[in-house]
Design a protein around this motif. Sequence first.
Motif, mmCIF file in Angstrom:
data_model
loop_
_atom_site.group_PDB
_atom_site.id
_atom_site.type_symbol
_atom_site.label_atom_id
_atom_site.label_comp_id
_atom_site.label_asym_id
_atom_site.label_seq_id
_atom_site.Cartn_x
_atom_site.Cartn_y
_atom_site.Cartn_z
ATOM 1 N N ILE A 1 31.082 12.647 60.541
ATOM 2 C CA ILE A 1 30.875 14.027 60.657
ATOM 3 C C ILE A 1 29.414 14.513 61.060
ATOM 4 C CG2 ILE A 1 30.999 16.216 59.324
ATOM 5 C CD1 ILE A 1 32.961 14.912 57.621
ATOM 6 N N SER A 2 28.579 13.611 60.734
ATOM 7 C CA SER A 2 27.148 14.018 60.787
ATOM 8 C C SER A 2 26.891 13.967 62.555
ATOM 9 C CB SER A 2 26.072 13.264 60.179
ATOM 10 O OG SER A 2 26.106 11.958 60.481
ATOM 11 N N ARG A 3 27.600 13.009 63.192
ATOM 12 C CA ARG A 3 27.480 12.778 64.311
ATOM 13 C C ARG A 3 28.040 13.739 65.274
ATOM 14 N NH1 ARG A 3 26.745 7.558 66.660
ATOM 15 N NH2 ARG A 3 26.249 5.929 65.082
ATOM 16 N N LYS A 4 28.822 14.596 64.713
ATOM 17 C CA LYS A 4 29.511 15.629 65.645
ATOM 18 C C LYS A 4 28.733 17.099 65.389
ATOM 19 C CE LYS A 4 32.903 13.026 66.518
ATOM 20 N NZ LYS A 4 32.918 12.554 67.991
ATOM 21 N N LEU A 5 27.886 17.262 64.291
ATOM 22 C CA LEU A 5 27.149 18.254 64.190
ATOM 23 C C LEU A 5 25.837 18.249 65.093
ATOM 24 C CD1 LEU A 5 27.158 18.718 60.178
ATOM 25 C CD2 LEU A 5 28.533 20.128 62.029
ATOM 26 N N ARG A 6 25.431 19.597 65.635
ATOM 27 C CA ARG A 6 24.064 19.789 66.325
ATOM 28 C C ARG A 6 23.052 20.519 65.722
ATOM 29 N NH1 ARG A 6 25.828 16.198 67.988
ATOM 30 N NH2 ARG A 6 26.497 15.446 70.219
ATOM 31 N N ARG B 1 28.031 15.513 46.901
ATOM 32 C CA ARG B 1 27.191 14.281 47.215
ATOM 33 C C ARG B 1 27.245 13.957 48.754
ATOM 34 N NH1 ARG B 1 25.585 9.125 43.925
ATOM 35 N NH2 ARG B 1 23.670 8.117 45.297
ATOM 36 N N ASP B 2 28.587 13.767 49.159
ATOM 37 C CA ASP B 2 28.762 13.442 50.531
ATOM 38 C C ASP B 2 28.597 14.210 51.479
ATOM 39 O OD1 ASP B 2 29.562 10.583 49.670
ATOM 40 O OD2 ASP B 2 31.537 11.179 49.493
ATOM 41 N N ILE B 3 28.872 15.439 51.112
ATOM 42 C CA ILE B 3 28.616 16.624 51.943
ATOM 43 C C ILE B 3 27.169 17.007 52.113
ATOM 44 C CG2 ILE B 3 28.978 18.994 52.305
ATOM 45 C CD1 ILE B 3 31.588 18.941 50.549
ATOM 46 N N SER B 4 26.294 16.741 51.124
ATOM 47 C CA SER B 4 24.950 16.776 51.233
ATOM 48 C C SER B 4 24.387 15.998 52.237
ATOM 49 C CB SER B 4 24.022 16.841 50.056
ATOM 50 O OG SER B 4 24.654 17.844 49.020
ATOM 51 N N SER B 5 25.088 14.543 51.879
ATOM 52 C CA SER B 5 24.631 13.614 52.898
ATOM 53 C C SER B 5 24.588 13.670 54.513
ATOM 54 C CB SER B 5 25.211 12.228 52.358
ATOM 55 O OG SER B 5 26.692 12.040 52.668
ATOM 56 N N VAL B 6 25.811 14.465 54.670
ATOM 57 C CA VAL B 6 26.241 14.846 56.069
ATOM 58 C C VAL B 6 24.860 15.680 56.632
ATOM 59 C CG1 VAL B 6 27.619 16.221 57.567
ATOM 60 C CG2 VAL B 6 28.695 14.866 55.810
ATOM 61 N N PHE B 7 24.806 16.591 55.833
ATOM 62 C CA PHE B 7 23.446 17.511 56.598
ATOM 63 C C PHE B 7 22.111 16.965 56.566
ATOM 64 C CE2 PHE B 7 26.922 20.451 55.351
ATOM 65 C CZ PHE B 7 26.987 21.206 56.599
ATOM 66 N N LEU B 8 21.804 15.903 55.283
ATOM 67 C CA LEU B 8 20.674 15.119 55.356
ATOM 68 C C LEU B 8 20.654 14.093 56.586
ATOM 69 C CD1 LEU B 8 20.320 14.633 51.558
ATOM 70 C CD2 LEU B 8 18.734 15.959 53.077
ATOM 71 N N ARG B 9 21.684 13.569 56.829
ATOM 72 C CA ARG B 9 21.719 12.702 58.029
ATOM 73 C C ARG B 9 21.312 13.108 59.386
ATOM 74 N NH1 ARG B 9 24.676 7.767 57.680
ATOM 75 N NH2 ARG B 9 25.649 7.634 55.476
ATOM 76 N N VAL B 10 21.862 14.729 59.576
ATOM 77 C CA VAL B 10 21.373 15.378 60.892
ATOM 78 C C VAL B 10 19.787 15.715 60.644
ATOM 79 C CG1 VAL B 10 21.873 17.673 61.886
ATOM 80 C CG2 VAL B 10 23.651 16.387 60.906
ATOM 81 N N ALA B 11 19.352 16.026 59.428
ATOM 82 C CA ALA B 11 18.118 16.605 59.349
ATOM 83 C C ALA B 11 17.082 15.396 59.430
ATOM 84 C CB ALA B 11 17.593 17.095 58.030
ATOM 85 N N SER B 12 17.395 14.226 59.130
ATOM 86 C CA SER B 12 16.738 12.871 59.096
ATOM 87 C C SER B 12 16.652 12.762 60.586
ATOM 88 C CB SER B 12 17.443 11.817 58.459
ATOM 89 O OG SER B 12 16.813 10.769 58.608
ATOM 90 N N SER B 13 17.797 12.743 61.551
ATOM 91 C CA SER B 13 17.466 12.532 62.796
ATOM 92 C C SER B 13 16.531 13.268 63.555
ATOM 93 C CB SER B 13 18.687 12.515 63.571
ATOM 94 O OG SER B 13 18.853 12.379 64.721
ATOM 95 N N VAL B 14 16.587 14.577 63.046
ATOM 96 C CA VAL B 14 15.405 15.502 63.657
ATOM 97 C C VAL B 14 14.175 15.127 63.182
ATOM 98 C CG1 VAL B 14 14.794 17.937 63.627
ATOM 99 C CG2 VAL B 14 17.083 17.477 63.601
#
Length: 386
Positions: A7-12, A293-306
Amino acid sequence: MGAPAFISRKLRFQGRIAVFTIAIASFIIIIAVAVSSGFRYELRNGIAGISGDIQLTSPYMNLIGEDNPVPRHPSFLPGLDSMECVESVKPVVYRAGVVKAGENIHGVILKGTPDGGDSLYVTVPRRLGAILGLSEGDRMLTYFIGSKVKVRQFRIRGFYDDILGSDDNLVVYAGMSDLQRVNGWSEDEVSALEIVLKDKWRGTQMLSEVSDEIGALILFNTPEDEDTVIATSAVRRYPQIFTWLDLIDFNVLFILILMVIVAGFNMISSLLIMLFRNISMIGTLKAVGMTDRDISSVFLRVASSVVLKGMAAGNLFAFLFCFVQSRTHLLRLNPENYFVSSVPVHISLPEVLAADLASYLLIMVLLLLPCLFVSRVDPAKTVRAQ
């Protein structure tokens, strides 16, 4: 690949300002680390070149007199050479003198080294050359005052930048044999043995510990019929320099914390905006059984990439700046206040990696705060709102 990663790969991430802020913060942090490391590198090397990291002298050393020499090859020397921390041990001869050029005179300390070059040639500090109007190849009359006045006429081989001296403490480099003859000493008599340590033992604490260890080695390996010597570390000879370096390190820590806070809170605001924009998706994911926890990890993955992209850009520009500064010395300093004539930069990869890792971890810890918003989302309300 797990669901959060997919899911994190699909978010911008809609927050270019956040990326820019991370890049600027990372740039400033790396520059601060490089400058701090540069000052330590330049000043510690300067100290080692002038008087060694640890100096072994007679307890009664007198720069004006001709007495109290120490042996050039003491009985404890093999023990020093075998120590892992010791890079080199060099004999030197010191003697205070007064130099005269035309109508100008100035007090100096002459330092004789084994690699001092041809007899009666000296290398002088640039500031002494400016004071006395000396040029390369000029003759320099030098008076030595002791039991009787002795005079030598040296020729100037060249000049060097004295980063630690002052107008009242100028060191002129000469051949060791020249000063041994002035003092009436044999080839085996010197003023001091100067020990240069390997880089990783040059910290303030390590210098003091190694100095104590060498002092103990000398105490237990010096026979009664041999003159006693004492070990003095550069920390004791130049306490103001090491205090100043410690202050720079503290400033770097302050800059790191400040930049992380600025970048972290900017990322928090951007992540909150992203969470609000995707509130319906959060509700849907909760409805299908995904944990907070899993939902939070989705957004943290996106933020980590940034964060990583911003840090990579900041590091790249910081390395480029350091390269340009080291080659051109574009940013100048007043050596009277900073000991060096330009901003020194030295890239220490372990320090840079440590600063990057600390910055990344602190920012990610701060980003846990907006993730608390996920637990407050009611899937019944958000899904109904769709």
